[in-house]
Design an enzyme around this catalytic site. Structure first.
Site, PDB file in Angstrom:
ATOM      1  N   GLY A 119      51.938  47.629  72.834  1.00  0.00           N
ATOM      2  CA  GLY A 119      52.632  46.979  71.722  1.00  0.00           C
ATOM      3  C   GLY A 119      54.098  46.886  72.067  1.00  0.00           C
ATOM      4  N   CYS A 127      58.262  43.741  73.682  1.00  0.00           N
ATOM      5  CA  CYS A 127      58.288  43.032  74.976  1.00  0.00           C
ATOM      6  C   CYS A 127      56.924  42.527  75.421  1.00  0.00           C
ATOM      7  CB  CYS A 127      58.875  43.935  76.043  1.00  0.00           C
ATOM      8  SG  CYS A 127      60.523  44.494  75.617  1.00  0.00           S
TER       9      CYS A 127
END
Ligand code: UGA
Length: 438
Positions: free
Chosen positions: A257, A260
């Site tokens: 998650g 980025c």
């Protein structure tokens, strides 16, 4: 060197502080006056180990200052870094409007030669657009070079990553610009790779996508391990000992998650589609990441049967430990999924609760408490969603005594199955044989 950095978000602030730390004079620019005021008052808007000290020390040494004026930054530096957000659009492609606006503003105040460096993560060929925009809007016909210099820092260890980078990528065809950039990075003693602008831009998306691919590979293996009784950690050790593969980023869990990977993988898919060469492998990487969370929830359902009205404790909300960042956190998605099924969730996170509430990422019904032990009071199941160290050091006898039924679902393979069994818990982790009480 005299350096300015436009955008005092995560990357801009950490980069500015580290540049100052090695002796450069740095001006951090941001158009958010509240952020500038907070920074001037010594308040750091993000939690990042070591950053506050670094900022305070360099402000005191007069090597680091803050302003809301791009003109101030451009006038007083040889190298101007752009570190503004490049958020995703609904179709996954990148919104470059902040970059474009900064390029126009730089063009408006540019009078002498400057190196303009793009540090934000951008699609390949953005440098060409930035160059065109600056040329178009600059009235003084000033000389300049646009360089791509992607950032590879990780949240939670950003200062260490920046001070000791694995490599520095400098994308530019201009010897003059490359020489100045080498001076900027000289104190860091890191290997430097000089490329053309397009390749440097591509390296960033290619690196993040490859890391996400490694994680999804491990997660796909974890499903096979669950189905066959093998242990994904041993499999990852076994393949990771091959130096060509390497052990890092092969930890199976709830999936990746953060601000980025999900964004960059979607962007790279959109970029490749746009170029007429669809990168379909990355669609599978995304799918495995999504499936991993679904598979985990299914394993909870298999044990608790109906989730409606079940009291569930969740440890961890941030997208990974040692950060207060809850953006695109799988832990947050998981809590939302559980609440949608009617579960009553009590959660605790060492650093992420404030931002989760501030950004309204959790339903109001989710109870946030101030300790890991308080979260498990009366719970029928405990879910470990983010592997903060403090969760590994809890008093298991107390946890068990406070829970209604002693069941643990470990989404990050933090705990040892045999120890959990000794403490009398039903224990289910990801891709590891369940040694818990059936
Ligand atoms: C990532 C890259 O690692 C950085 O190199 C890059 O500069 C940065 O994105 C960026 O583009 O700005 P970051 O998002 O801070 O850094 O965090 P990571 O440590 O890479 O973790 C990303 C996610 O992958 C987390 O949710 C983490 O839990 C997950 N992960 C990581 C796994 O599920 N398994 C692993 O083995 C490793």
């Amino acid at each position: 060197m005299d350096i300015s950095i436009i955008g005092s978000g995560y990357v801009g602030l950490v980069t500015g502080a580290c540049f100052a730390e090695v002796g450069h004079n740095v001006i951090c620019v941001d158009n958010d006056q509240r952020k500038i005021d907070a920074l001037l008052a010594g308040n750091i808007p993000i939690y990042e180990p070591g950053l506050e000290d670094l900022v305070q020390r360099n402000v005191a040494a007069r090597r680091l200052r803050f302003t809301n004026s791009i003109k101030d930054g451009v006038d007083n530096s040889q190298v101007v870094f752009i570190a503004v957000p490049t958020p995703p659009q609904p179709d996954g492609s990148v919104d470059l409007s902040f970059i474009e606006r900064v390029a126009r503003e730089i063009a408006g105040v540019l009078t002498d030669y400057r190196v303009i460096v793009d540090k934000s993560t951008v699609p390949v060929k953005t440098g060409e657009k930035v160059t065109e925009a600056i040329k178009r809007y600059n009235k003084s016909n000033a000389e300049f070079d646009v360089v791509s210099n992607p950032e590879f820092l990780r949240e939670g260890c950003a200062v260490a990553d920046l001070m000791k980078p694995d490599r520095v990528v400098i994308g530019s065809p201009s010897d003059r610009a490359v020489a100045l950039m080498k001076k900027v990075y000289e104190p860091f003693l890191a290997p430097i790779l000089v490329t053309d602008v397009n390749s440097a831009e591509l390296i960033k998306h290619a690196a993040n996508s490859f890391l996400a691919l490694k994680i999804s590979y491990a997660n796909a293996l974890s499903a096979i391990c669950d189905a066959s009784g093998a242990d994904v950690e041993k499999v990852a050790d076994g393949i990771g000992m091959d130096r060509r593969i390497g052990r890092s980023f092969l930890n199976a869990g709830l999936g990746y998650g953060g601000s980025c990977f999900p964004k960059d993988i979607a962007a790279f898919i959109a970029i490749s589609d746009d170029l007429g060469v669809p990168f379909t492998l990355l669609k599978e990487v995304q799918k495995i990441n999504q499936d991993q969370k679904e598979r985990f929830i299914k394993s909870i359902r298999e044990k608790l049967w109906i989730l409606r009205d079940k009291k569930i404790a969740v440890w961890g909300l941030t997208f990974k430990p040692d950060t207060d960042d809850v953006r695109s956190s799988v832990a947050i998605d998981l809590v939302n999924d559980l609440v949608r099924e009617g579960a009553s969730v009590t959660a605790y996170d060492p650093k992420g609760m404030e931002k989760a509430r501030e950004f309204k990422l959790l339903p109001e019904s989710v109870k946030l408490v101030s300790s890991a032990l308080d979260a498990v009071d009366g719970a029928e199941a405990l879910i470990l969603a983010t592997e903060w160290k403090e969760f590994a050091n809890v008093d298991w006898a107390q946890v068990k005594a406070r829970m209604a039924t002693p069941m643990i679902f470990d989404g990050r393979n933090l705990f040892d199955p045999a120890t959990m069994r000794e403490h009398g818990f039903f224990y289910k982790s990801i891709g590891r044989p369940s040694l818990g009480r059936k």
